[in-house]
Enzyme design. Structure first.
Site, short mmCIF file in Angstrom:
data_model
loop_
_atom_site.label_atom_id
_atom_site.label_comp_id
_atom_site.label_asym_id
_atom_site.label_seq_id
_atom_site.Cartn_x
_atom_site.Cartn_y
_atom_site.Cartn_z
N CYS A 160 -119.71 -37.86 -42.68
CA CYS A 160 -118.81 -36.79 -42.26
C CYS A 160 -119.46 -35.86 -41.24
O CYS A 160 -120.14 -34.90 -41.60
CB CYS A 160 -118.30 -35.96 -43.44
SG CYS A 160 -116.97 -34.87 -42.91
N ASP A 328 -119.84 -46.67 -45.14
CA ASP A 328 -120.86 -46.05 -44.31
C ASP A 328 -121.82 -47.04 -43.65
O ASP A 328 -122.39 -46.76 -42.60
CB ASP A 328 -121.68 -45.05 -45.14
CG ASP A 328 -120.86 -43.84 -45.58
OD1 ASP A 328 -119.71 -43.71 -45.13
OD2 ASP A 328 -121.39 -43.02 -46.36
N LYS A 336 -118.01 -41.63 -40.70
CA LYS A 336 -118.31 -42.25 -41.99
C LYS A 336 -117.81 -41.33 -43.10
O LYS A 336 -118.53 -40.43 -43.55
CB LYS A 336 -119.82 -42.48 -42.11
CG LYS A 336 -120.35 -43.46 -41.05
CD LYS A 336 -121.85 -43.70 -41.18
CE LYS A 336 -122.37 -44.61 -40.08
NZ LYS A 336 -121.85 -45.97 -40.11
N THR A 337 -116.56 -41.54 -43.52
CA THR A 337 -115.95 -40.66 -44.53
C THR A 337 -115.20 -41.50 -45.56
O THR A 337 -114.84 -42.65 -45.33
CB THR A 337 -114.93 -39.69 -43.89
OG1 THR A 337 -113.81 -40.46 -43.40
CG2 THR A 337 -115.54 -38.88 -42.75
N CYS A 372 -111.57 -35.68 -41.29
CA CYS A 372 -112.64 -34.75 -41.61
C CYS A 372 -111.99 -33.43 -42.00
O CYS A 372 -111.43 -32.74 -41.13
CB CYS A 372 -113.52 -34.58 -40.38
SG CYS A 372 -115.08 -33.83 -40.77
#
Length: 435
Positions: A160, A328, A336-337, A372
């Protein structure tokens, strides 16, 4: 314990558990094994709120045994290597485990050697990170009495990308309530060139930066941390001297940067040594430098940057068609979330089930969706949803929450972050439901 599975999954995080749950819920696989050494499964998106003192850390954790889907076999072990030609994964205690299909989703690892000094400084004294110990972050924030508050991040991909900003906005809010902001200079130093890659979100965040009087410093690549002397050392990723850009104010100690490098300048103490620029801090929050786990990085499954080499739209491995990767560890050019994983899992599951039944993959395509949640104050949030091209792609379901424009701050988005998303995570996503 059997040593062969139709589908073998490496990783008991969000991606691994969701993939297993959807495969089993829809009876897409006859046997599923999950390799995961940890006893505890964490809901990490709430760690931002833990670091700001507004969420209980214990509520972010559940026993791993409680989230392993019914019908999956939990192999409580560490994966240590791959033998894709023989369809096998090497493990620390269980030897070699074979598969028909492999899903690689072990998340990422932290490599503190990439920023010398950071490993010794982090979670120690005034240096903190929500990524590693959010309870320590809250202690640092609530005990801060003024000075230079430095928020920064390494130049590697991180979980994130918005997280280093969120905690800064919440910290400022806490300090304002406690009359500390008048004695504080808040600095955000990043290797990037803008506050956020999506225009609509960046516009709102710049308004937040103005409201909170935050000094942004761009093109700052974190290269070392001197914890003893409280200096964060940077290399500047653009030439500062070209065209007389550098402003001198008497001596090297006070050298400061032109507007291409900073916004809302604050005259904080800096030291210049050769091509390095050191910012002196009284507290610092950062993200750790992140890499693929060692057993992945050292395998022949990665691209030149060291991340799992998968197709950006199907998540199928570019060399081995019976291997998929997501989450990830995957070399996907998006954030990357957990939100990205939520959209990746159904495509991986569809491709796996079609391979199992018909020996071909489907036509579903992942467009790079990620989101995000950018908390900007206690009780306010912006929701950045975007694709591979950084197009702003708000979820139509937000209209049901009476949110017309999620690029603007809204209290209902805060409620979504604090209450609705954790509920959906534990009770729907990990149970194999598409949300």
């Amino acid at each position: 314990m059997t040593s062969h599975y139709q589908v073998l999954i490496i990783g008991g995080g969000t991606a691994g558990i969701m993939t297993a749950a959807q495969l089993l819920k829809n009876k897409k696989s006859s046997s599923v094994g999950i390799i995961e050494p940890a006893d505890t499964h964490y809901y990490q998106p709430a760690w931002t709120l833990v670091g700001a003192g507004t969420y209980d850390f214990d509520k972010t954790a559940k026993p791993m045994a409680s989230v392993i889907p019914e019908g999956a076999v939990w192999i409580k072990d560490k994966a240590t290597g791959f033998n894709p030609e023989k369809n096998s994964v090497l493990t620390e205690s269980n030897g070699s485990i074979t598969y028909n299909y492999l899903v690689v989703a072990p998340g990422l690892a932290y490599d503190f050697s990439l920023v010398p000094g950071l490993g010794d400084a982090i979670d120690n004294g005034v240096v903190c990170s929500n990524y590693t110990d959010p309870k320590h972050t809250w202690n640092v924030i609530k005990n801060f009495k003024g000075g230079v508050a430095l928020f920064t991040q390494p130049a590697t991909p991180i979980k994130c990308g918005g997280a280093p900003q969120k905690i800064m906005y919440l910290a400022e809010n806490h300090w304002r309530k406690n009359n500390v902001t008048a004695k504080t200079d808040i600095v955000f130093a990043t290797a990037g060139t803008i506050i956020f890659g999506v225009k609509q979100i960046a516009k709102t965040l710049m308004e937040v930066v103005d409201r909170k009087d935050i000094n942004l410093r761009f093109n700052h690549k974190l290269v070392e941390v001197d914890g003893a002397n409280k200096i964060a050392w940077y290399e500047l990723t653009k030439d500062v001297s070209a065209g007389g850009c550098v402003v001198m104010s008497g001596d090297d100690e006070n050298k400061h940067l032109d507007e291409k490098f900073q916004y809302n300048y604050k005259n904080v103490k800096v030291t210049v040594k050769g091509d390095r620029y050191g910012i002196h801090y009284d507290m610092m929050h950062t993200a750790p430098p992140s890499v693929a786990p060692k057993f992945v990085k050292e395998s022949n499954l990665v691209n030149s940057a060291g991340w799992l080499d998968v197709d950006h739209h199907t998540m199928q491995h570019n060399t081995y068609p019976n291997i998929f990767g997501l989450g990830d560890v995957a070399a996907l050019p998006t954030a990357k979330t957990g939100a990205a994983i939520r959209k990746q899992v159904p495509i991986v599951v569809d491709n796996l089930s079609l391979l199992i039944q018909h020996n071909k993959i489907g036509t579903q395509s992942y467009n790079g969706y990620s989101s995000c949640p950018l908390v900007t104050d206690y009780g306010k949030m912006v929701l950045a949803e975007f694709d591979y091209n950084n197009n702003f792609t708000p979820d139509p379901k937000l209209k049901q929450l009476l949110i017309k424009d999620s690029s603007k701050e809204h209290w209902r988005l805060w409620m979504l972050k604090k209450f609705m998303l954790p509920y959906l995570y534990w009770n729907k996503m990990l149970k194999g439901q598409n949300v």
